[in-house]
Design an enzyme around this catalytic site. Structure first.
Site, PDB file in Angstrom:
ATOM      1  N   HIS A 152     -13.898 -35.483 -95.386  1.00 54.93           N
ATOM      2  CA  HIS A 152     -14.772 -34.262 -94.755  1.00 54.93           C
ATOM      3  C   HIS A 152     -14.240 -33.955 -96.427  1.00 54.93           C
ATOM      4  O   HIS A 152     -13.282 -32.474 -96.151  1.00 54.93           O
ATOM      5  CB  HIS A 152     -13.115 -33.785 -93.740  1.00 54.93           C
ATOM      6  CG  HIS A 152     -14.181 -34.241 -92.188  1.00 54.93           C
ATOM      7  ND1 HIS A 152     -14.558 -32.741 -91.328  1.00 54.93           N
ATOM      8  CD2 HIS A 152     -12.831 -35.200 -91.822  1.00 54.93           C
ATOM      9  CE1 HIS A 152     -14.197 -33.690 -90.151  1.00 54.93           C
ATOM     10  NE2 HIS A 152     -13.940 -34.892 -90.953  1.00 54.93           N
ATOM     11  N   ASP A 159      -9.172 -37.818 -90.844  1.00 56.99           N
ATOM     12  CA  ASP A 159      -9.882 -38.799 -89.585  1.00 56.99           C
ATOM     13  C   ASP A 159     -11.086 -38.582 -90.236  1.00 56.99           C
ATOM     14  O   ASP A 159     -11.244 -38.238 -91.460  1.00 56.99           O
ATOM     15  CB  ASP A 159      -9.632 -36.877 -88.951  1.00 56.99           C
ATOM     16  CG  ASP A 159     -10.125 -35.473 -89.482  1.00 56.99           C
ATOM     17  OD1 ASP A 159      -9.844 -35.695 -90.556  1.00 56.99           O
ATOM     18  OD2 ASP A 159     -11.112 -35.297 -89.093  1.00 56.99           O
ATOM     19  N   GLU A 160     -11.850 -38.801 -89.382  1.00 54.74           N
ATOM     20  CA  GLU A 160     -13.255 -39.595 -89.391  1.00 54.74           C
ATOM     21  C   GLU A 160     -13.853 -39.759 -90.860  1.00 54.74           C
ATOM     22  O   GLU A 160     -15.408 -39.469 -90.755  1.00 54.74           O
ATOM     23  CB  GLU A 160     -13.548 -37.920 -89.353  1.00 54.74           C
ATOM     24  CG  GLU A 160     -13.581 -37.916 -87.486  1.00 54.74           C
ATOM     25  CD  GLU A 160     -14.768 -36.674 -87.150  1.00 54.74           C
ATOM     26  OE1 GLU A 160     -15.017 -36.680 -85.632  1.00 54.74           O
ATOM     27  OE2 GLU A 160     -14.605 -35.677 -88.053  1.00 54.74           O
ATOM     28  N   VAL A 161     -13.560 -41.272 -91.539  1.00 56.76           N
ATOM     29  CA  VAL A 161     -13.859 -41.850 -92.113  1.00 56.76           C
ATOM     30  C   VAL A 161     -14.545 -43.021 -92.342  1.00 56.76           C
ATOM     31  O   VAL A 161     -14.306 -43.267 -91.154  1.00 56.76           O
ATOM     32  CB  VAL A 161     -12.509 -42.205 -93.212  1.00 56.76           C
ATOM     33  CG1 VAL A 161     -12.789 -42.818 -94.383  1.00 56.76           C
ATOM     34  CG2 VAL A 161     -11.478 -41.226 -93.549  1.00 56.76           C
TER      35      VAL A 161
END
Lengths: 548, 548
Positions: A284, A344-346
């Site tokens: 992100h 998150d969401e790597v």
């Protein structure tokens, strides 16, 4: 802070003087007017207190004659900035009150005339105005004759109690308000009761954030989770790295200066709300790369850099000096004990494509890119720990099997229909947990969603008592893909309010009927309109005055 | 109407004078400044015109020196109320213009200085300001040097053209606006381009309705479908039946008086918008029963009236005198040729339970309650026809096999995924059709929905050319279960705008790429913010100034 004076015991008295010279039933001056009402006043209080007992008695306050005075015994200061501010705000809130719900809801019966006036005495146990994770917010409120009393451990509990006091006052006529006789013993069930605001997908101006903070306080929320930057934009202005916002923000009009940040924090603290800032890494972070060359991972295609970038490059020479400098600055600005580190969401694809990272992995005997993420997160946590902070991370940091420090708080956000398993796993591993999965209020629907939010209980995941104790609370999230200043207030309110009650009240109201829920939440929503907030409707119906 | 003066040919000239005394590049007084710009100006026009050709040339207008003048040849009146009003409104719209989109979108190249001033001449073929279904809205606009010209058949086409003209003007700096050199030949594809507003589930105050009408005009909508009453509330104040709102409205604060209604109609007409009112019967009428005893059908349980009521009772002595009186009043107030008679979602259960209706059915040899509905609708249509009106009904009136009159317009609303079959059936039976099925903008989603609305083509249902001709247009609907004054503007705008383009432009832009659609609609959305409308975002991003 100015008001952070050390007093172990401080007694502050707030008087609401009422004069009755204009009352239509002409009581004697200084007299006390009581009415008997069938208004179900407890249905007006949101979130519902732990314990509340009300009678049918109510006492008049003349709107135009009402005034507040702050008094204290000789040895204590006769003003307290946080309480003075609250008295001023609640003076206006109460003074500007209009009928919140249709006339037919208020069933009046016989009137009785008594003599007296209304007074609310506020008593504090301690004068410590520091605001930590453990700061108490309990209060006892007794509204009655000849005086109402509010006792609280500290000023923040007093704020919560004054809010409840204000909710016990309704409008009777143009001149008259009435306050209901009630006893309230109240304290929050969960310590961490938050809303996540995302100011990256869309910039939210400071005045708007301050309005949200006001409404949060009215709902007894106490955590403003400021998801301040993300892949789309970097609005945070850094002194040390000015290019981060100069190149990473949408424009110079879409940034938070140092004074903006302090204005938000001060406003939050004045209302008993902690600001937990999030700088989400290593994913992100697209917007981060614009202002800091060398920070993001260059992605490769066919053995050549393809011009795109991935997550933060944990082995770049640039990364750790940069992160150390940035987080030092952050820590100096955001005083709350906890910081949210994201995680998150790597997406591993770019890391995998990069030959330097491949080489490093080989040399380090790393076989899994989750281990590379773990390497990054542990190094970051260590850095932040050295700066004296505690930290929260998104659930993936736990899910990916990272060996994270035991005092890390895991923020569960995935899978609105099966979050129980994750909460179970996190707490079984001995970690503290926060829940957001069932409270993604950005996921709007064309059918009412408040019931679902209301009936979600962060402790109900089938764990042991010990596991339940590890649940610290939760947060509503209003991710901002489709939200900005144009619709933020109407989208968050009153939809975050059911979550406020679950977090404040615990499960004691979770089983009330849908009708009762609607009735109470509708009244609360009408109160928000009354206070100038464009809170959207829950279903067909109306408040007393249409919103113009 | 005041301005309804009979002139076959009227020429009205609007001049936008520009003086350059303050321009920073110091041209001579009265001089004409042109710049060459790479701004893709045609991407700023919404809805897209039938034909538009623009160059890279643009001409300055000094914001503070700009003024409008309305001129006409000697034999014609030198003012026209609708145009005067428009000139005044657009003066403010243009004067208050700020940058609508980020600086980087405007790619400026070399500057040139020429001499002259900007003038827009408006020419009308006819001065007839009546507003019927067939009123033309075509215009030809040529923006250039030394004068810009706008030619239209009538004043309503001129309104559409002035809107387009206003969209060709952007801000350059604090002092300066610039207008782009373009030729536009434009006319609406569909004649009926509407939005349905529901003022029963929630009351929408008159000022809010007027704001919506403004934005509708900016989007070249021309039908305000006023779903004024429904089961929840009857806000329409009737002179003949005052109890209808006195008992059927939410409260006296939630009603539309005669003057409210006229204020809305006048405001709509001034912006080229017809008001098509809907009084939906025989179902959706619960609120009607409160003010008119005997109107609704008493439902029976176990051979006894159970205290509940169903649809309007077509055989009650009360019904037809009441409906005749009510519709006479309605017709005298709502002058537009068409009235919407509803007819949707009639539940037959209550009719079936009622022994008097059972008896009547037997005596009339009716075997199916759809026939009873048909009996009602035909009688109502006959009544309204005798009052001189044309009418629209919801699709069920057709679906139920009613033998309805051939000039009835069928409004298709069901089944957002399979409306094509219904459109096919309706037009194959020779009826005119309106489409709403794919444009229920009250059905909000947490993912962007504008593409779906944009790509819905009311003519694309596999019919013949003749069938396509029977399609008159369509309407966005904003049913108000979850919408009131708090969120109405942000929920409707810009989500109704893709529908505006489909209805105005026809299918010629339907296949543009998602990127181009986003770019154009985003610019349009930023323009709405610029004009003071809290239009919600389409996705992550920003307009020049954050909405506060």
């Amino acid at each position: 802070m100015l008001w952070d004076i050390l007093f172990i015991l401080c007694s502050v008295i707030l008087s609401v003087y009422c004069e009755f010279s204009k009352v239509h039933i002409s009581p004697k001056s200084g007299s006390y007017v009581s009415i008997t009402t069938k208004t179900n006043i407890s249905s007006y209080v949101w979130p519902y207190p732990i314990k509340m007992t009300c009678t049918d008695n109510a006492y008049y306050i003349l709107r135009n004659e009402m005034h507040f005075a702050l008094m204290s015994p000789g040895e204590f200061p006769n003003s307290h900035p946080i309480l003075s501010n609250a008295f001023n705000e609640y003076y206006h809130i109460i003074h500007d009150l209009t009928k919140q719900i249709p006339d037919s809801f208020i069933q009046k019966s016989k009137f009785e005339v008594e003599l007296g006036f209304i007074q609310l005495n506020v008593t504090l146990d301690i004068d410590d105005a520091s605001l930590t994770f453990d700061t108490k917010e309990d209060y006892n409120l007794s509204v009655g004759y000849p005086a109402s009393t509010l006792m609280a451990t500290n000023v923040y509990g007093a704020l919560r109690g004054i809010e409840t006091f204000s909710q016990l006052i309704l409008e009777y006529s143009d001149n008259q308000l009435y306050v209901h006789e009630c006893d309230v013993n109240d304290a929050p069930y969960f310590k961490h009761r938050g809303i996540l605001y995302d100011t990256s997908r869309h910039f939210l101006p400071v005045p708007l954030l301050k309005t949200h903070l006001d409404v949060m306080a009215w709902n007894k929320f106490n955590i403003f989770h400021w998801h301040i930057v993300d892949m789309q934009a970097f609005p945070y202005v850094s002194d040390m790295f000015p290019d981060m916002s100069a190149k990473g923000a949408y424009s110079s009009r879409h940034t938070y200066s140092k004074s903006d940040v302090q204005e938000v924090i001060t406003h939050a603290n004045m209302h008993g709300i902690r600001v937990m800032v999030e700088f989400d890494t290593p994913g992100h972070t697209d917007s981060w790369g614009k202002g800091q060359p060398g920070l993001l991972t260059p992605c490769y295609t066919d053995d050549k850099p393809d011009g795109t970038y991935g997550p933060i490059n944990a082995i770049s020479d640039v990364t750790w000096p940069f992160l150390t400098g940035l987080f030092k600055e952050i820590v100096s600005e955001f005083k709350y004990q906890y910081i949210h580190l994201g995680g998150d969401e790597v997406n591993f694809d770019c890391w995998k494509s990069n030959p330097y990272i491949q080489q490093w992995m080989k040399e380090s005997n790393y076989t899994d890119y989750a281990m590379f993420e773990q390497f990054y997160m542990n190094k970051l946590i260590e850095l932040v720990e050295q700066l004296g902070k505690s930290y929260v991370v998104w659930q993936e940091v736990f899910d990916n099997g990272n060996k994270i420090k035991q005092d890390t708080i895991i923020h569960v956000w995935k899978d609105s229909h099966n979050w129980e398993e994750e909460m179970n796993n996190v707490t079984a591993a001995g970690y503290h947990a926060l829940l957001s999965s069932c409270w993604y209020i950005n996921l709007i629907s064309h059918t009412p969603d408040y019931e679902t939010y209301f009936r979600c209980d962060p402790e109900k995941f089938g764990g042991t008592n010990l596991q339940e104790i590890l649940v610290l609370g939760g947060e509503a999230t209003i991710w901002a893909e489709l939200v900005d200043g144009t619709n933020s207030l109407s989208r968050v309110w009153p939809r975050a309010s059911p979550i406020a009650e679950r977090l404040w009240t615990g499960s004691s109201t979770i089983d009330i009927s849908n009708d009762e829920l609607y009735d109470r939440l509708h009244k609360h929503r009408c109160r928000l309109l009354n206070r100038g907030i464009p809170a959207e409707p829950l279903g067909p119906g109306y408040c007393t005055y249409p919103w113009e």
